[in-house]
Design a protein around this motif. Structure first.
Motif: not given
Length: 395
Positions: A85-91
């Motif tokens: 699973l990839e970890k999306p960048l914070p907003v």
């Protein structure tokens, strides 16, 4: 004589005893090789007399490091084959990055206006150039006239046109046009007994499926439990594409195995699954439609009505390609009539002269731009912020 006889008897007895044990040992050896049950390599019982491991098929494996390597390599390959699973960048990080990208791009709106208004003499020719710049930026005729009138008055009163004063003046007026008072938040809060439901609509080729995938990453970054519905059943690869986006961040996708399945049915099943699984948000991807095709637009309305048999649709996002300019405004009007648009997603807003479409759409529809995309990267989608947008144009 008696002593010799005793020695001979002892030797005979000893040979007999040894001879009796040899078959027993051989039998034990054969039993060890032919055992087909499970063996624990750490169990001494699975070790043969020569110190090697016996496999479940009875084949002997020499106890050497190189013979154990294949098993280790296989285990590693299995771990690597499992989805990571990839970890999306914070907003927050996205906003900074997108603003930096926009400010470095060749935007004609902010830079053009700054150059014009910083001239020593501003005559009618200059004001005509200002109007032309605004119109080319797709701000729209009414908004252009409104902004030019305000700028004329302020320049006349100000008298001094240093770069700092010009930039401050432009910033104030452009922010007013973009309207920071509009509510740009997404309606994605779970209800007491059901998830929030979000539909994504738009014409062919604007990047709806990609936008749904990127938005899923935004929501996952905010710790939302998300489920996707692949209701674009006309484009063969759409469901697979959406499922791939979801799998990258651990988000499941409800799809049909039948090509050309009823999109309303798929949407219904997706929402039903979302309710049963108690997720936070269900996002429905829909097929691209031409705004002048009545049948397709009616079907889009049907998808929304079918969903609402079990849950309200909390958000309807219209995806527009910012480079289409005024044509995008025409699209927005038609879609708004069919499904009651609640927000706009502008893709390809990469600093071209078309950035003014933000103003035109909001002024015409009264619907806010909620998300913008400035690139093809997985995390190149971020919430729209009026002040950040204007600052990027003028920086």
């Amino acid at each position: 004589m008696n002593e010799s006889l005793a020695i001979i008897l002892t030797i005979v007895v000893g040979l007999a005893v040894i001879g009796g044990f040899i078959p027993v040992l051989l039998k034990a050896r054969r039993n060890s090789q032919n055992y087909t049950g499970p063996r624990d390599a750490n169990d001494p019982a699975s070790l043969d007399g020569d110190g090697s491991f016996a496999s479940s098929t009875g084949t002997l494996l020499e106890d050497r490091p190189e013979t154990l390597a294949p098993a280790s390599e296989t285990a590693v390959e299995e771990v690597q084959a499992a989805p990571t699973l990839e970890k999306p960048l914070p907003v927050e990080g996205r906003l900074v990055r997108l603003r930096a990208r926009l400010s470095k791009s060749n935007n004609a709106l902010g830079k053009g206006l700054l150059a014009l208004l910083a001239r020593e003499t501003i005559d009618e020719d200059v004001w005509e150039e200002v109007e032309e710049t605004l119109l080319l930026a797709d701000i729209g005729t009414d908004s252009t006239m409104e902004l030019v009138d305000v700028l004329r008055e302020r320049v006349k009163v100000l008298g001094v046109r240093s770069p700092e004063h010009v930039q401050a003046m432009l910033r104030e007026e452009l922010i007013k046009l973009v309207d920071p008072t509009m509510d740009r938040s997404l309606n994605i809060e779970r209800h007491e007994d059901r998830p929030a439901v979000l539909m994504v609509v738009g014409v062919n080729g604007v990047g709806k499926t990609t936008t749904v995938g990127k938005l899923a990453r935004v929501l996952v970054a905010e710790d939302k439990d998300v489920l996707l519905g692949a209701a674009d059943t006309f484009r063969a690869a759409a469901a697979e594409q959406l499922a791939t986006w979801g799998a990258r961040v651990g988000v499941p996708t409800v799809r049909s195995d039948v090509d050309g399945a009823d999109p309303a049915s798929v949407a219904f099943e997706a929402v039903k699954a979302g309710i049963e699984q108690e997720v936070d948000v269900v996002m429905i991807d829909t097929a691209g439609r031409l705004q002048n095709k009545v049948g397709l637009m009616d079907e889009l309305g049907k998808v929304k009505r079918v969903i609402e048999k079990q849950a309200t649709v909390d958000e309807v996002l219209l995806v527009l390609d910012a480079t289409t300019g005024q044509n995008g405004l025409t699209q927005a009007k038609v879609f708004a009539e069919v499904v009651n648009i609640t927000g706009i997603v502008l893709t390809k807003l990469d600093g071209t002269a078309k950035g003014g479409i933000v103003v035109a759409i909001q002024k015409t529809l009264g619907v806010p731009v909620k998300l913008i995309g400035l690139g093809e990267g997985a995390d190149d989608l971020a919430p729209f912020d009026a002040e950040n947008f204007v600052d990027a144009l003028l920086s």
